[in-house]
Scaffold this motif. Structure first.
Motif, short mmCIF file in Angstrom:
data_model
loop_
_atom_site.label_atom_id
_atom_site.label_comp_id
_atom_site.label_asym_id
_atom_site.label_seq_id
_atom_site.Cartn_x
_atom_site.Cartn_y
_atom_site.Cartn_z
N UNK A 163 0.83 -1.21 0.00
CA UNK A 163 0.00 0.00 0.00
C UNK A 163 0.86 1.26 0.00
N UNK A 164 1.88 1.27 0.86
CA UNK A 164 2.75 2.45 0.93
C UNK A 164 3.50 2.66 -0.39
N UNK A 165 3.97 1.58 -0.98
CA UNK A 165 4.70 1.70 -2.26
C UNK A 165 3.77 2.21 -3.35
N UNK A 166 2.57 1.67 -3.41
CA UNK A 166 1.61 2.09 -4.43
C UNK A 166 1.24 3.55 -4.26
N UNK A 167 0.96 3.95 -3.04
CA UNK A 167 0.56 5.34 -2.81
C UNK A 167 1.73 6.29 -3.03
N UNK A 168 2.92 5.86 -2.67
CA UNK A 168 4.10 6.69 -2.95
C UNK A 168 4.29 6.91 -4.43
N UNK A 191 1.31 9.10 -5.83
CA UNK A 191 1.35 10.53 -5.50
C UNK A 191 2.41 11.26 -6.32
N UNK A 192 3.47 10.55 -6.71
CA UNK A 192 4.52 11.18 -7.52
C UNK A 192 4.20 11.17 -9.00
N UNK A 193 3.60 10.11 -9.49
CA UNK A 193 3.47 9.91 -10.93
C UNK A 193 2.09 10.27 -11.47
N UNK A 194 1.04 9.81 -10.80
CA UNK A 194 -0.29 9.94 -11.40
C UNK A 194 -0.85 11.34 -11.31
N UNK A 195 -0.42 12.12 -10.32
CA UNK A 195 -0.93 13.47 -10.18
C UNK A 195 -2.33 13.56 -9.62
N UNK A 196 -2.78 12.53 -8.91
CA UNK A 196 -4.13 12.55 -8.34
C UNK A 196 -4.22 13.42 -7.10
#
Length: 132
Positions: A86-91, A94-99
Motif C-alpha cells: 500500500x505504501x509503495x503504491x501510494x508513494x 502521488x509522484x506519478x499519477x498526479x491525483x
C-alpha cells in the motif's frame, strides 16, 4: 516390517509434539510470517485485479480496504505485506499519477481501516456488483 513403520510414526508424532528448542520455534515463526506475507501479497493482487475488472467509479477505496483486510487476516506477515504494498503504491501514485495528496490520504485511510480489521463495506459504493 509393520512394527518398524509403527515405531517410526510414533517417533515422528512424539518429536512433533515435543517442546521445541527456541531456535526451532523462531524458524517456524519466520516461515509462517513469510507464508502469510506471500498470501497477503496475493490478497492485495486479487483486490487490485478485481478493481480493474470491475472498473466501477468510486470503488477505489473499497478495494483498498478489502485488499488490506484480507491480507491482514492472515496474520502479522500478511499485514506487513499489505502495508509495504500500500505504501509503495501510494508513494508511486502521488509522484506519478498526479491525483493529489488528498486522494493519497483517503486511500491510506482506507488501507489502515482494512488492516485494522474494519469492515471494507464501509467504503463500498452503491451499485457495485455483489461479485465483489
Amino acid at each position: 516390517m509393520r512394527l518398524w513403520v509403527c515405531i517410526a510414526l510414533l517417533s515422528v508424532v512424539l518429536c512433533v509434539s515435543a517442546e521445541r528448542p527456541r531456535i526451532v520455534r523462531g524458524i517456524v515463526q519466520a516461515g509462517k510470517f513469510a507464508r502469510d506475507a506471500v498470501g497477503g501479497a496475493r490478497d492485495m493482487y486479487r483486490a487490485y485485479r478485481d478493481m480493474r475488472e470491475a472498473n466501477f467509479k468510486g470503488a477505489d477505496k473499497y478495494f483498498h480496504a478489502r485488499g488490506n483486510y484480507d491480507a491482514a487476516r492472515r496474520g502479522p506477515g500478511g499485514a506487513w505485506a499489505a502495508k509495504v504494498i500500500s505504501d509503495a503504491r501510494e508513494g508511486w501514485q502521488s509522484r506519478v499519477s498526479g491525483r493529489g495528496a488528498e486522494d493519497t490520504r483517503q486511500d491510506q485511510e482506507a488501507n489502515r481501516w482494512g488492516r485494522r480489521g474494519g469492515d471494507p463495506n464501509r467504503y463500498r459504493p452503491k451499485g457495485l456488483p455483489s461479485k465483489y
